[in-house]
Design an enzyme around this catalytic site. Sequence first.
Site, PDB file in Angstrom:
ATOM      1  N   LYS A  58       0.820  -1.217   0.000  1.00  0.00           N
ATOM      2  CA  LYS A  58       0.000   0.000   0.000  1.00  0.00           C
ATOM      3  C   LYS A  58       0.857   1.271   0.000  1.00  0.00           C
ATOM      4  CE  LYS A  58      -2.748   0.195   3.481  1.00  0.00           C
ATOM      5  NZ  LYS A  58      -1.990   1.108   4.370  1.00  0.00           N
ATOM      6  N   THR A  68       3.958   1.486  -0.952  1.00  0.00           N
ATOM      7  CA  THR A  68       4.661   1.484  -2.236  1.00  0.00           C
ATOM      8  C   THR A  68       3.767   2.056  -3.329  1.00  0.00           C
ATOM      9  OG1 THR A  68       5.887  -0.474  -1.526  1.00  0.00           O
ATOM     10  CG2 THR A  68       5.912   0.024  -3.870  1.00  0.00           C
ATOM     11  N   ARG A  75       2.561   8.531   6.817  1.00  0.00           N
ATOM     12  CA  ARG A  75       2.868   8.490   8.245  1.00  0.00           C
ATOM     13  C   ARG A  75       4.345   8.166   8.452  1.00  0.00           C
ATOM     14  NH1 ARG A  75      -0.754   3.776   9.857  1.00  0.00           N
ATOM     15  NH2 ARG A  75      -0.209   3.214   7.718  1.00  0.00           N
ATOM     16  N   LYS A  95       6.805  -6.016  11.109  1.00  0.00           N
ATOM     17  CA  LYS A  95       6.032  -5.458  10.006  1.00  0.00           C
ATOM     18  C   LYS A  95       6.898  -4.748   8.973  1.00  0.00           C
ATOM     19  CE  LYS A  95       2.483  -1.972   9.099  1.00  0.00           C
ATOM     20  NZ  LYS A  95       3.341  -0.896   8.614  1.00  0.00           N
ATOM     21  N   ALA A 119      -3.371   1.983  12.590  1.00  0.00           N
ATOM     22  CA  ALA A 119      -4.803   1.957  12.280  1.00  0.00           C
ATOM     23  C   ALA A 119      -5.532   0.798  12.953  1.00  0.00           C
ATOM     24  CB  ALA A 119      -5.024   1.890  10.778  1.00  0.00           C
ATOM     25  N   PHE A 133      -3.589  -0.137   7.058  1.00  0.00           N
ATOM     26  CA  PHE A 133      -4.176  -1.465   6.912  1.00  0.00           C
ATOM     27  C   PHE A 133      -5.308  -1.481   5.882  1.00  0.00           C
ATOM     28  CE2 PHE A 133      -2.366  -1.701  11.329  1.00  0.00           C
ATOM     29  CZ  PHE A 133      -1.291  -2.498  10.977  1.00  0.00           C
ATOM     30  N   PHE A 150       3.231  -9.190 -10.020  1.00  0.00           N
ATOM     31  CA  PHE A 150       4.449  -9.979  -9.844  1.00  0.00           C
ATOM     32  C   PHE A 150       4.683 -10.803 -11.114  1.00  0.00           C
ATOM     33  CE2 PHE A 150       3.230  -8.904  -5.588  1.00  0.00           C
ATOM     34  CZ  PHE A 150       4.421  -8.825  -4.866  1.00  0.00           C
ATOM     35  N   TRP A 163       6.824  -0.832  -8.398  1.00  0.00           N
ATOM     36  CA  TRP A 163       7.881  -1.388  -7.549  1.00  0.00           C
ATOM     37  C   TRP A 163       9.170  -1.580  -8.360  1.00  0.00           C
ATOM     38  CZ3 TRP A 163      11.050  -5.681  -7.221  1.00  0.00           C
ATOM     39  CH2 TRP A 163      11.670  -5.904  -5.986  1.00  0.00           C
TER      40      TRP A 163
END
Length: 556
Positions: A72, A74, A95, A106, A274, A302, A383, A411
């Site tokens: 998210k 990214t 954030r 994480k 969150a 999230f 991917f 990415w």
Amino acid sequence: MPSDIEIAQAAKMQRIAAVAKEKLGIGEEHLEPYGHYKAKVSLKYLETLKGKKNGKLILVTAMTPTPAGEGKTTTTVGLGDALNHIGKKAMICLREPSLGPVFGVKGGAAGGGYAQIVPMEDINLHFTGDFGAIQLANNLLAALIDNHISHGNELGIDVRRIQWKRVLDMNDRALRDITVGLGGTANGYPRQDGFDIVVASEVMAIFCLSTSLEDLRTRLGNIVVAYSRDLKPIRAKDLTAHGAMTVLLKDALAPNLVQTLENNPAFVHGGPFANIAHGCNSVLATQSALKLADYVVTEAGFGADLGAEKFLDIKCRKTGLMPSAAVIVATLRALKYHGGVDVKEVSKENLAALEKGLVNLERHVENVGKVYGIPCVVSINRFTFDTQAEIDLVTQRMKKLGAQVVLATHWGDGGKGAAELARIVVGLCDQPSKPTFVYEDADTLWDKIGKIAKKVYRAAEVTADAKVRAQIKKLQDDGYGHYPVCVAKTQASITVNAAVRGAPTDHVVNIREVRLAAGAEFVVMICGDIMTMPGLPKVPSANKIDLVDGKVVGLF
């Protein structure tokens, strides 16, 4: 492919003063530099922007997180770069990362691959010291509470009813429940206490929701820290704590300006989780960015059941900000995980599992489009092992909901890899949009949690024991019923049970605990077994981080 940190360390950064001037028109005299590549933008300068027209606000949210990862942040960075790539004036608002997850499990909050904000190491470590200031302000208040009691307790604080915890910006399960004041009369009165992680602190929430230093001071003063024996609330201002707390936070309140790998501007400021807080970057950063750019891309933590709901029902409700469009981030491997596949097998084609897991994405699309009323697009982080059959299945299912699907490769390709996504988002921003709240201000606290549970989580009912129900009723009776509700629950499931995948219906939402955040002006309802002080995993990320030949290694 090099690692995220290797890509970041090879970045050709511009001096932040040059980025500010060339991209945003901010003169160097309005910056407080922290080295060459990061700076705070002065609050006095931001005051001068208030009369300017707002740009368009774009919310990036996601399906329910999985161990496979969705990307998210990214996507937020990649979309910001892509908007600039197609000729739009855009910036992003993110954030700040918490050190607990950075050294835990994480990870950071700087994006990944060629869609990152830099200097990545600084951002993911101490950055500009904002979290240290928040930690100190919080713990000053805690120290003043115990000091007041030790020196006679003129306010009559009931030591059994102290609500305020100390905080630390590190996962540490041993500090969840502790005893303080041991060692004799010189050390105060022994009592049970505990620590939260900094990002779960009400000071963090206040920091992120404040619109000025005066607003910050007022909110800090309104924090309810304890109750007297006759249940009278004791506030931070009763201890004359809010002035000193504001002093500790005065420099931190100015938003931090950094850049993407493509030298586009980004505000990175504030960092509440969150799942245990409201999960959005600071209001000051978002409001300022909307005056400085035509498009502002921000994210809420999230999945759309947590961050997006709180973004609307707390941040937007309190500020008047409204998103023009939303991007829902997903990956095929995460969808297969929700379809029951082991995380080690999600890279293999599995149409049956994908079809089963698609219900999770469908739920979030329905919530964003129908419950929240925001035009949205589904962005698939592609991917190399994704197959055309899998892509076609997702596209067909989303088409039934009226949601367009776009494949994004930011990415690996940077902004140009999300150019199509950027064009679609610009089109969505041009459409009429009427975002709606999940509940009304006038609803009772119990009705508010009920509407979130039933409309967003598709639960059958909300339960709570007699003690918790009594606490909710007392908060309602004491005049806090108009506050928004901040649900603290697992991020790993739409339900309150982290083990439940997919998109179940008719489940039960149990409220374990209720906390008043009178300064932040919301009521926290803690559900399931979610913790406000996380623990480290068996093999924490800290084991991989080191300094080799003067370079940080192992940091993502």
